[in-house]
Write a protein that holds these residues in place. Structure first.
Motif, short mmCIF file in Angstrom:
data_model
loop_
_atom_site.label_atom_id
_atom_site.label_comp_id
_atom_site.label_asym_id
_atom_site.label_seq_id
_atom_site.Cartn_x
_atom_site.Cartn_y
_atom_site.Cartn_z
N GLN A 178 -3.71 13.70 0.91
CA GLN A 178 -4.31 12.42 0.77
C GLN A 178 -4.66 11.46 1.94
O GLN A 178 -4.13 11.97 3.00
CB GLN A 178 -3.50 11.60 -0.06
CG GLN A 178 -3.16 11.99 -1.55
CD GLN A 178 -2.67 10.91 -2.43
OE1 GLN A 178 -1.53 10.07 -1.88
NE2 GLN A 178 -2.96 10.82 -3.70
N VAL A 179 -5.63 10.71 2.08
CA VAL A 179 -5.51 9.72 3.08
C VAL A 179 -5.50 8.36 2.56
O VAL A 179 -5.50 8.05 1.57
CB VAL A 179 -7.18 9.71 3.74
CG1 VAL A 179 -7.45 10.90 4.53
CG2 VAL A 179 -8.11 9.37 2.62
N LEU A 180 -4.81 7.58 3.52
CA LEU A 180 -4.36 6.18 3.32
C LEU A 180 -5.65 5.38 3.84
O LEU A 180 -6.07 5.50 5.06
CB LEU A 180 -3.24 5.77 3.76
CG LEU A 180 -3.18 4.25 3.76
CD1 LEU A 180 -3.18 3.66 2.48
CD2 LEU A 180 -2.05 3.71 4.51
N ALA B 196 0.88 -1.13 0.11
CA ALA B 196 0.00 0.08 0.05
C ALA B 196 0.88 1.26 0.17
O ALA B 196 2.03 1.25 0.64
CB ALA B 196 -0.90 -0.05 1.42
N PRO B 197 0.56 2.13 -0.75
CA PRO B 197 1.04 3.63 -0.76
C PRO B 197 1.19 4.38 0.55
O PRO B 197 0.26 3.93 1.36
CB PRO B 197 0.60 4.15 -1.96
CG PRO B 197 -0.66 3.68 -1.93
CD PRO B 197 -0.57 2.43 -1.80
N GLU B 198 1.87 5.09 0.80
CA GLU B 198 1.60 5.98 1.93
C GLU B 198 0.65 7.12 1.29
O GLU B 198 0.71 7.46 0.33
CB GLU B 198 3.08 6.69 2.56
CG GLU B 198 3.69 5.29 2.91
CD GLU B 198 4.91 5.96 4.00
OE1 GLU B 198 5.11 7.17 4.20
OE2 GLU B 198 5.81 4.87 4.29
N ALA B 199 0.08 7.95 2.30
CA ALA B 199 -0.68 8.85 2.03
C ALA B 199 0.21 10.07 1.72
O ALA B 199 0.95 10.66 2.44
CB ALA B 199 -1.54 9.48 3.24
N GLY B 200 -0.16 10.62 0.39
CA GLY B 200 0.91 11.61 0.00
C GLY B 200 0.14 13.09 0.59
O GLY B 200 -0.84 12.88 1.39
N GLU C 76 -11.39 2.48 6.63
CA GLU C 76 -11.16 3.27 7.92
C GLU C 76 -9.86 4.14 7.49
O GLU C 76 -8.94 3.68 6.51
CB GLU C 76 -10.63 2.40 8.97
CG GLU C 76 -10.14 2.75 10.33
CD GLU C 76 -9.57 1.82 11.09
OE1 GLU C 76 -9.29 0.58 10.68
OE2 GLU C 76 -8.96 2.27 12.42
N VAL C 77 -9.61 5.48 8.05
CA VAL C 77 -8.56 6.18 7.81
C VAL C 77 -7.19 5.76 8.45
O VAL C 77 -7.49 5.82 9.77
CB VAL C 77 -9.03 7.67 7.91
CG1 VAL C 77 -7.75 8.58 7.69
CG2 VAL C 77 -10.03 8.10 6.89
N GLN D 238 -10.08 -3.14 -3.49
CA GLN D 238 -8.76 -3.22 -3.17
C GLN D 238 -9.01 -3.25 -1.39
O GLN D 238 -9.79 -2.64 -0.91
CB GLN D 238 -8.03 -1.92 -3.37
CG GLN D 238 -7.93 -1.48 -4.87
CD GLN D 238 -6.97 -0.41 -4.95
OE1 GLN D 238 -5.84 -0.49 -5.32
NE2 GLN D 238 -7.60 0.98 -5.25
N THR D 239 -7.90 -3.82 -0.99
CA THR D 239 -7.97 -3.77 0.67
C THR D 239 -7.29 -2.54 1.11
O THR D 239 -7.42 -2.09 2.21
CB THR D 239 -6.94 -4.94 0.99
OG1 THR D 239 -5.48 -4.66 0.60
CG2 THR D 239 -7.50 -6.17 0.44
N HIS D 240 -6.52 -1.77 0.09
CA HIS D 240 -5.99 -0.58 0.69
C HIS D 240 -5.90 0.38 -0.28
O HIS D 240 -5.73 -0.05 -1.34
CB HIS D 240 -4.38 -0.69 1.30
CG HIS D 240 -4.47 -1.42 2.50
ND1 HIS D 240 -4.72 -2.79 2.56
CD2 HIS D 240 -4.32 -0.97 3.87
CE1 HIS D 240 -4.40 -3.42 3.79
NE2 HIS D 240 -4.16 -2.13 4.60
N GLY D 241 -5.79 1.71 -0.06
CA GLY D 241 -5.71 2.82 -1.39
C GLY D 241 -5.78 4.11 -0.62
O GLY D 241 -6.08 4.15 0.36
N VAL D 242 -5.25 4.89 -1.40
CA VAL D 242 -5.23 6.53 -1.12
C VAL D 242 -6.30 7.10 -1.70
O VAL D 242 -6.84 6.66 -3.09
CB VAL D 242 -4.01 7.10 -1.46
CG1 VAL D 242 -2.68 6.42 -0.55
CG2 VAL D 242 -3.57 7.25 -3.11
N SER D 243 -6.80 8.10 -1.27
CA SER D 243 -7.97 9.10 -1.95
C SER D 243 -7.37 10.46 -1.76
O SER D 243 -6.84 10.92 -0.48
CB SER D 243 -9.23 8.83 -1.28
OG SER D 243 -10.22 9.92 -1.68
N ASP D 244 -7.71 11.41 -2.63
CA ASP D 244 -7.51 12.76 -2.31
C ASP D 244 -8.79 13.34 -2.02
O ASP D 244 -8.82 14.89 -1.96
CB ASP D 244 -7.10 13.42 -3.76
CG ASP D 244 -8.03 13.12 -4.91
OD1 ASP D 244 -9.14 12.74 -4.57
OD2 ASP D 244 -7.61 13.42 -6.03
#
Lengths: 342, 342
Positions: free
Chosen positions: B37-39, B30-34, B78-79, B100-106
């Motif tokens: 963004q939130v992870l 999983a990426p980190e939250a940029g 969950e954030v 996806q089990t994880h992902g980022v959102s802007d």
């Protein structure tokens, strides 16, 4: 003194295209006007595609004509005798008399024709049911917005020609579909649509797409069949489709070798389309709006129209059969008797 | 520290029914939250029929999922990390993260889930997109009036069950269509529809007619195919048909040996029907109305719902395939991770 009269009845139900044998002319003595009645003499009889539906023994928005019954239809008539308050001998009226040279009315559905609005035959066409159908379907279902694109088939006919001209008047791009070079030239040059496409062109769907570079926002549907197939992929999101006729289907045609329903339903869903059937009587209370808005446009020449007048009552079946084949050009009217001289 | 994550991508486009080979599970970090963004960590993944359409390379209301791309979908998540103002670690959100089990959102399309409204999984069902679809289609297109008859198929499903219960709440006769005795019993006894008809009954069209003695005023169409064929002759004049799904057609089915389009168009005309496709996003501004009106009905038990929760992210393809065959019972949700303890 009784008047010699004639009527045309449904002799038998057609299988597919109607033939002359499906009709029968009967002579009779016109009744006298009873209490609360007027005796009418038909001057003009209107012939319209919806009448084909009434010949079938099939549930529709109106009951079928029974075998042996007088064919349905609207006429412009002169009042010969009146026992009905508000109507006098010599008045010109619009009446649902059917295919008859004479008949009585108790006033139901009767309306005076105002000769000041235009030639009295227009009460059956541009200022009558076809024009009013165009006006109400466009306004109440099409909901036109300036800059949108509207398509209408049978564009040289009484409904289509009004739809396109009203759309242009409202600032839309009006694209007509018609059959053959003569009708297409009329739609483009006389009715001044923005574009016209000949449905007999082998590349008809492609030509239609070219005529609608921004897609279609309103399809005023009068035909169905191959016209609908060509329109369907061009409809924009939220397009509106007033469905007011299906001429391609009336004689049992319009069906394909494959099931075309899934494609239509799929597109309704994918594009958030609105398909809405209607019959003009639903919007009867808009008649004053229609006459006050549109009669001046007709008078000024901004809205143009064309009538196809056939002389002689007994020609009605032949003229009607030809119309269903697309053989007429303009609003089809039978002149049953000369107009009274003022 | 990066999280081990997984996603399910479209491996190939299905021909007809999807198979497990059309999907591929991929593992990734999983990426980190940029910045901004939130992870997110998925708790529940929603599986819905519309996803079948996204698997085809065909224009629809949303672009298709590219081959190799993550399957579309909504999740409750969950954030885990937040660099986005307004969101904090531990917040529960609704997000269009896909499978996806994880992902980022802007933050686009992100919405907080209020656990006070009900169990958080309901944000994907009764208080989420399916419930909101039922609410908006019924209100804006169905235009229900007390005393009318409404029909909805897939009546035990998340949209159909809400449509019928809201119709009953508005004083309509609600008739459900469902497949098999278990679902029918649920619709009749738990959801308390006025009547339910099993579409597997050999006399299904006759049974439906019996259940609708006054015809049908609203058909909330989710299925198409044979359901639509049975509904069509029963539709009353001026009936409204919100078209919001065509499950019978999604795997390429729903087509008959004959062209069924003329009958549908003919009935639209003869009965002044309205068919209107829609996607819930058109009515997004009604979301506050929906939550304030319907959440209390859910809380009080007047509106009931059922969830079909499948455990384990990797089960998503199999569960999805089964749903398209009508194999699930209630709103299908995949539990990807346990709910966080408060």
């Amino acid at each position: 003194m009784s008047q010699p009269a004639a009527r045309i009845v449904l002799a038998s139900r057609p299988q597919g295209e109607p033939t002359p044998e499906n009709f029968r002319l009967e002579r009779f003595d016109a009744p006298e006007a009873g209490k609360g009645q007027v005796l009418l003499k038909t001057i003009y009889l209107s012939l319209d595609p919806y009448m084909r539906g009434r010949m079938d023994d099939r549930e529709s928005y109106a009951p079928p004509v029974p075998v042996g019954g007088v064919m349905d239809g609207e006429v412009v008539a002169e009042v010969l005798e009146s026992n009905l308050p508000g109507y006098a001998t010599g008045d010109l009226v619009l009446a649902g008399l059917g295919w008859q040279t004479h008949g009585v009315s108790d006033g139901e559905g009767l309306r005076k024709v105002d000769p000041a609005l235009g030639p009295i035959s227009t009460a059956l066409g541009v200022l009558g049911m076809p024009g009013f159908t165009a006006y109400t379907g466009l306004r109440m279902i099409g909901k036109p917005k300036a800059g949108e694109t509207l398509v209408v088939a049978a564009a040289s006919g009484p409904v289509g020609s009004m739809v396109g001209q009203l759309a242009k008047h409202a600032g839309l791009r009006a694209v007509g579909i018609a059959g053959g070079p003569e009708k297409c030239a009329y739609v483009r040059n006389e009715l001044r649509f923005d574009a016209v496409v000949d449905h007999r062109d082998p590349d008809f769907p492609k030509r239609l797409a070219e005529a609608c570079p921004n897609g279609i926002d309103i399809d005023f549907e009068l035909v169905g069949g191959e016209v609908w197939q060509a329109v369907l992929p061009l409809l924009n999101r939220f397009a509106r489709v007033p469905v007011c006729g299906l001429v391609a289907h009336y004689n049992g045609g319009g069906a394909a070798e494959v099931d075309r329903l899934p494609a239509t339903l799929g597109r309704i869903l994918a594009r958030s389309l609105t398909l809405r059937g209607f019959i003009v009587y639903e919007f009867a209370d808009l008649l004053p709006d229609f006459l006050s808005e549109v009669a001046p446009l007709v008078k000024s020449g901004e809205v143009r129209y064309r009538e196809d007048v056939v002389d002689g009552f007994e020609k009605a079946p032949e003229a009607f059969i030809g119309m269903l084949r697309g053989g007429n050009f303009g609003k089809l009217i039978v002149r049953v008797a000369p107009e009274p001289t003022a």
